[in-house]
Motif scaffolding. Structure first.
Motif, PDB file in Angstrom:
ATOM      1  N   THR A 184       0.903  -1.203   0.158  1.00  0.00           N
ATOM      2  CA  THR A 184      -0.089  -0.044   0.168  1.00  0.00           C
ATOM      3  C   THR A 184       0.971   1.251  -0.073  1.00  0.00           C
ATOM      4  N   ALA A 185       0.630   2.220  -0.851  1.00  0.00           N
ATOM      5  CA  ALA A 185       1.250   3.498  -0.806  1.00  0.00           C
ATOM      6  C   ALA A 185       0.801   4.598   0.070  1.00  0.00           C
ATOM      7  N   ASN A 186       1.888   5.355   0.901  1.00  0.00           N
ATOM      8  CA  ASN A 186       1.658   6.354   1.630  1.00  0.00           C
ATOM      9  C   ASN A 186       1.814   7.431   0.845  1.00  0.00           C
ATOM     10  N   GLU A 187       0.891   8.278   0.142  1.00  0.00           N
ATOM     11  CA  GLU A 187       1.039   9.329  -0.833  1.00  0.00           C
ATOM     12  C   GLU A 187       0.948  10.440  -0.233  1.00  0.00           C
ATOM     13  N   THR A 188       0.953  10.591   1.029  1.00  0.00           N
ATOM     14  CA  THR A 188       0.518  12.027   1.499  1.00  0.00           C
ATOM     15  C   THR A 188       2.026  13.013   2.070  1.00  0.00           C
ATOM     16  N   VAL A 189       2.405  13.701   1.449  1.00  0.00           N
ATOM     17  CA  VAL A 189       3.292  14.501   2.139  1.00  0.00           C
ATOM     18  C   VAL A 189       2.842  15.428   3.278  1.00  0.00           C
ATOM     19  N   THR A 190       3.313  15.042   4.622  1.00  0.00           N
ATOM     20  CA  THR A 190       2.839  15.824   5.770  1.00  0.00           C
ATOM     21  C   THR A 190       3.339  17.036   5.956  1.00  0.00           C
TER      22      THR A 190
END
Lengths: 705, 213
Positions: A184-190
């Motif tokens: 699964t890809a974490n695509e959020t730049v926090t």
């Protein structure tokens, strides 16, 4: 001539591909986490810096990964392979100091990486997963700590009909089922996301446009270069630039805007597509960049032809065969595909005929033979298309074969292929596809949809047929794609393209020429040629072929410099073109140890990533202990020095045919075709003029008598 | 048919403007070659202030083929106009090349924004041609001149429908809009001058016309 009249359907292709423009993203670039409950890492910051100059773009992506968890973790960042990208740098900050990667054979690099990881030492590796993704793996991201990495790549930046296009790909195409099932890809730049593009050219650029990012800040510098800035934190455009006013030089979407998404997280789920439009009056021309640091050494050059040819509109009727992908990965795109087909059919003339073929695990024809392109039949066909669902695998070969077999040998035919996926059912070998398109005189116009389509298969196959391939992102401007496709469809083309480059004297030698295998040059298309040279002096460049059966030839003569040191990146671009050529050979041969070794050698010598090599970072002392040559580090230093030198001055002129232009006709453009007109009285005018002279003399004699 | 007025009193004049202009055009080609980028009509450059292109655009040519036909037509038509009773070198310079050239470039700028570049003499030659044929008709009432004018219109119409007749091979196609503008300008020039023959007053046929009137 039959093969010269097939272009109209590119329009259909363009439409069909532009269809995708409204499709939702399936997956995105991001930090990969196994779907087994492993805690995710935090994608803290990402800064993208792009400099477009001299016909190529240098893209640098710097990012920070943070580990909020209680144990050390490995970070895997994956993103789609940008079109024709030569990855030249991978850097990992170890102990706060950047350490650049070196290129090694893939298996060797992976083995060393695992060894370093097992020993608890910092290490990182960048790998290419076929044509689909670049994967960067970093060890360790310490618990409660973060790491910083940088990836840089170079890619050609061509114009089409005066329009330039750059894509920073973020959307994953959703075509790799195994990968999607596991990760699964974490695509959020926090934290902070920023995208900066600097367009430097000595040619006048009238406007920039980001169709999917209307809030991007666009500005023009006093020296004529342009900047684009996207930022999720409040920030002003860079110093030294001035906001673009609502004047004639800016188009409706290129006006000054406030930066977007202030203070929010940023989702890496939308490609960033930047268009730029050259001024209408910029001429057809030949540009050359060279790199030759030593006068007695070997130089590398890149020639870019922007032709101006007298290509007339095509009017006669022809057959169009739509071959459409309905495999599962097209799921979110079917309504858009229908709309695209609808608009494409709407462009056909009443004299044209069409048929529609669909494929997933197998292929079948939706129409029953050719249908005349009238209102009733188009309406009927669209009704059928609307009722088709996307499911199953991708039997591209059968779909293509059915489409090609449907062609009427007595009529001029074009095949419009629209696909976003890989060939994974039935025949999948490139050589089989090449053989298939060679069998019939049917030109392919291929819409390559999304970032994960099988470009290494689709492009050579399309070129082999003498057709034209377009890549389309979900973020593309539907109108822009339509305009470019239209230009290919509505006009004649230069067929049987032949490009010769010969030294004029004995002081110059030229070899290792590399160019895309273009057999047909369409209206608005550029040609790029890479090569090596020794010495210096004049060379003759000749572009020849046939337009509507008539042979034409264009010549230019220009000098190769004794030394040139501003563009060392040309060496990597040449090497990338060489690797592409070798990989095509490999596709044809199936497997060949010599060709594979050639790819590996070129990749290592020039420091670029390939499917058979990886970029590896270990601690500085470990490079020494492992006897790994630091040639890429040295090459990067040369490139950095040259880049600083380039940036300290306005973009220089690269045109080499100013004195004796290679093309008399203007460069085509979208508005009015970039037309030039002549005052040609011609033979009839001359005859009439002589008649009038005789009449006047008669009158004069009569009056003086 | 009416008899023409006797326009040639005193010493016969010799054409000088036409050979001079022909020499200038040929010299420009010899010096600057085909399609000199600094001299052609270039819409963007003109808008940027390079106004000399409004004039020089008419005087430069694409290649020898282009130059040859236009020079031939210039020598024939220019000589005819200089010798014609209603013509003369001053009229040729001011009315034909001044007014005609201006009308053509103004038309290109105002009516054909998509025409980015243009070069060649033929639009102004169309002005000259129309002024001559219409002028000859007005002087002689010989229908052949109306037929000749119609032939030129037919040529433009043909090229609009089917492409160039004999000038194919030029890098830039004939600009039919410019040709039409030139032709109309020539008609205006011819019609703006009082005819030596008055339909109402046949006696006017006997009145003399000065050389450059």
């Amino acid at each position: 001539m039959i093969t010269q009249t097939l272009k109209r359907l590119t329009l259909a292709a363009g439409l069909a591909l532009s269809v995708v423009a409204t499709a939702p993203a399936v997956d995105a670039a991001g930090l990969m986490t196994p779907k087994d409950g492993t805690p995710a890492l935090d994608l803290r910051d990402q800064a993208v810096d792009v400099v477009v100059e001299g016909g190529y773009a240098v893209v640098t992506v710097e990012q920070t990964f943070a580990n909020p968890n209680a144990e050390d973790m490995e970070a895997i960042y994956s993103f789609p392979v940008p079109e024709r990208a030569a990855v030249s740098e991978f850097t990992y900050w170890i102990d706060g100091k950047p350490v650049t990667a070196e290129v090694l054979e893939k298996e060797e690099a992976r083995k060393i990486y695992e060894g370093e990881k097992a020993a608890g030492r910092e290490t990182a590796i960048a790998e290419q997963d076929a044509y689909k993704t670049f994967d960067m793996t970093v060890w360790p991201v310490r618990a409660g700590n973060d790491v910083k990495i940088r990836l840089a790549y170079i890619q050609p930046a061509k114009l089409d009909t005066g329009i330039g296009r750059f894509v920073y790909p973020l959307e994953e195409g959703g075509v790799d089922d195994d990968k999607l099932a596991f990760w699964t890809a974490n695509e959020t730049v926090t934290g902070r996301f920023s995208f900066d593009l600097h367009l430097r050219t000595d040619y006048t650029v009238e406007a920039l446009r980001l169709p999917a990012h209307p809030d991007a800040a666009i500005s023009k510098d006093p020296d004529g270069s342009w900047r684009v800035h996207i930022d999720n934190a409040a920030a002003a455009p860079k110093a030294g630039s001035e906001p673009v006013d609502d004047d004639a030089s800016a188009d409706e979407n290129a006006q000054g805007h406030a930066p977007a998404q202030s203070g929010k997280s940023f989702e890496l789920d939308t490609d960033i597509v930047v268009y730029w439009r050259q001024a209408e009056n910029e001429p057809a021309r030949v540009d050359m960049l060279a790199y030759k640091p030593e006068s007695d050494g070997r130089g590398t050059f890149m020639l870019t032809l922007t032709p101006g040819m007298d290509l007339k509109p095509i009017t006669e009727g022809r057959d169009f065969i739509f071959v459409l992908d309905r495999s599962g990965s097209m799921g979110g795109k079917m309504s858009s595909l229908t709309e695209g087909v609808s608009r494409a059919l709407g462009q056909l003339n009443p004299d044209d005929r069409f048929r529609i073929v669909y494929f997933n695990d197998s292929a079948r024809e939706l129409t029953h033979g050719f249908m005349n392109a009238n209102e009733e039949s188009i309406s009927q066909a669209l009704e059928w298309v609307r009722n088709v669902d996307a499911e199953g695998g991708t039997n591209l070969y059968d779909g293509l074969k059915l489409g090609l077999d449907a062609a009427d040998a007595d009529r001029t035919s074009a095949l419009v292929l629209v696909t976003d996926g890989v060939a994974n059912v039935g025949r999948t070998e490139v050589k089989d596809f090449l053989a298939l398109v060679k069998e019939q005189d049917v030109r392919l116009f291929t819409a390559i949809m999304g970032n994960s389509a099988n470009r290494p298969l689709l492009e050579p196959m399309t070129l082999e047929s003498g057709g034209f391939a377009s890549a389309v992102s979900n973020s593309d401007d539907i109108i822009g794609v339509l305009l470019q496709a239209t230009a290919k469809v509505t006009h004649e083309a230069l067929h049987g393209v032949k490009l010769d480059l010969d030294p004029s004297g004995s002081g110059l030698t030229i070899d290792d020429l590399r160019r895309k295998g273009i057999r047909t040059l369409y209206r608005g298309e550029q040609m790029v040629l890479f090569g090596h040279y020794r010495g210096a002096g004049d060379a003759e460049l000749t572009l020849s072929g046939e337009i509507s059966g008539k042979p034409v030839s264009y010549e230019a003569r220009f000098a190769f410099p004794e030394t040139a040191n501003l563009n060392p990146e040309l060496e990597r671009l040449w090497a990338f073109a060489e690797i592409e050529r070798e990989l095509r050979k490999l596709d044809l041969l199936g497997s060949d140890a010599d060709v594979k070794q050639s790819v590996i050698d070129t990749s290592k010598e020039y420091g670029i990533l390939s499917p058979f090599t990886s970029m590896l970072v270990v601690r500085d002392e470990r490079f020494e202990e492992l006897a790994i040559d630091r040639s890429n580090r040295d090459r990067l230093a040369v490139e950095e020095t040259a880049r600083e030198k380039r940036m300290s001055a306005p973009a220089p002129s690269t045109r080499v045919d100013t004195q004796a232009p290679m093309f008399d006709a203007p460069r085509p453009s979208h508005s009015g075709g970039g037309s030039g007109g002549s005052g040609a009285i011609g033979l009839p005018g001359l005859v009439l003029a002589i008649l009038v002279l005789c009449g006047t003399l008669r009158l004069r004699r009569r009056e003086t008598a | 048919m009416h008899a023409p007025a006797n326009a040639f009193h005193g010493r016969p004049r010799l054409p000088w403007f036409t050979p001079g202009l022909a020499a200038l055009t040929a010299a420009l080609y010899a010096l600057a070659g085909g399609t000199p980028s600094s001299l052609v009509y270039d819409r963007a450059a003109i808008e940027a202030g390079e106004v000399w292109r409004l004039v020089t655009g008419h005087l430069v040519h694409l290649d020898l083929h282009h130059l040859g036909y236009n020079l031939g037509a210039l020598l024939a038509l220019g000589t005819a106009y200089e010798l014609a009773p209603f013509g003369g070198p001053r009229r040729l310079a001011l009315h034909i090349f001044g007014f005609g050239g201006l009308a053509v470039t103004a038309t290109l700028l105002a009516v054909f924004p998509d025409t980015l570049r243009y070069c060649g003499l033929s639009a102004v030659l169309n002005t000259l041609y129309a002024a001559l044929t219409l002028g000859l008709w007005r002087e002689t009432r010989e229908k052949i001149w109306l037929v000749a004018l119609a032939a030129s219109i037919a040529k433009i119409a043909w090229e609009a429908a089917f492409g160039p007749i004999f000038s194919a091979g030029l890098a830039w196609p004939p600009h039919l809009g410019a040709h039409v503008a030139g032709l109309l300008a020539g008609c205006l020039v011819a019609l703006s001058r009082p005819s030596q023959i008055s339909d109402e007053d046949p006696e006017s046929l006997s009145q003399p016309v000065s050389a450059n009137a």
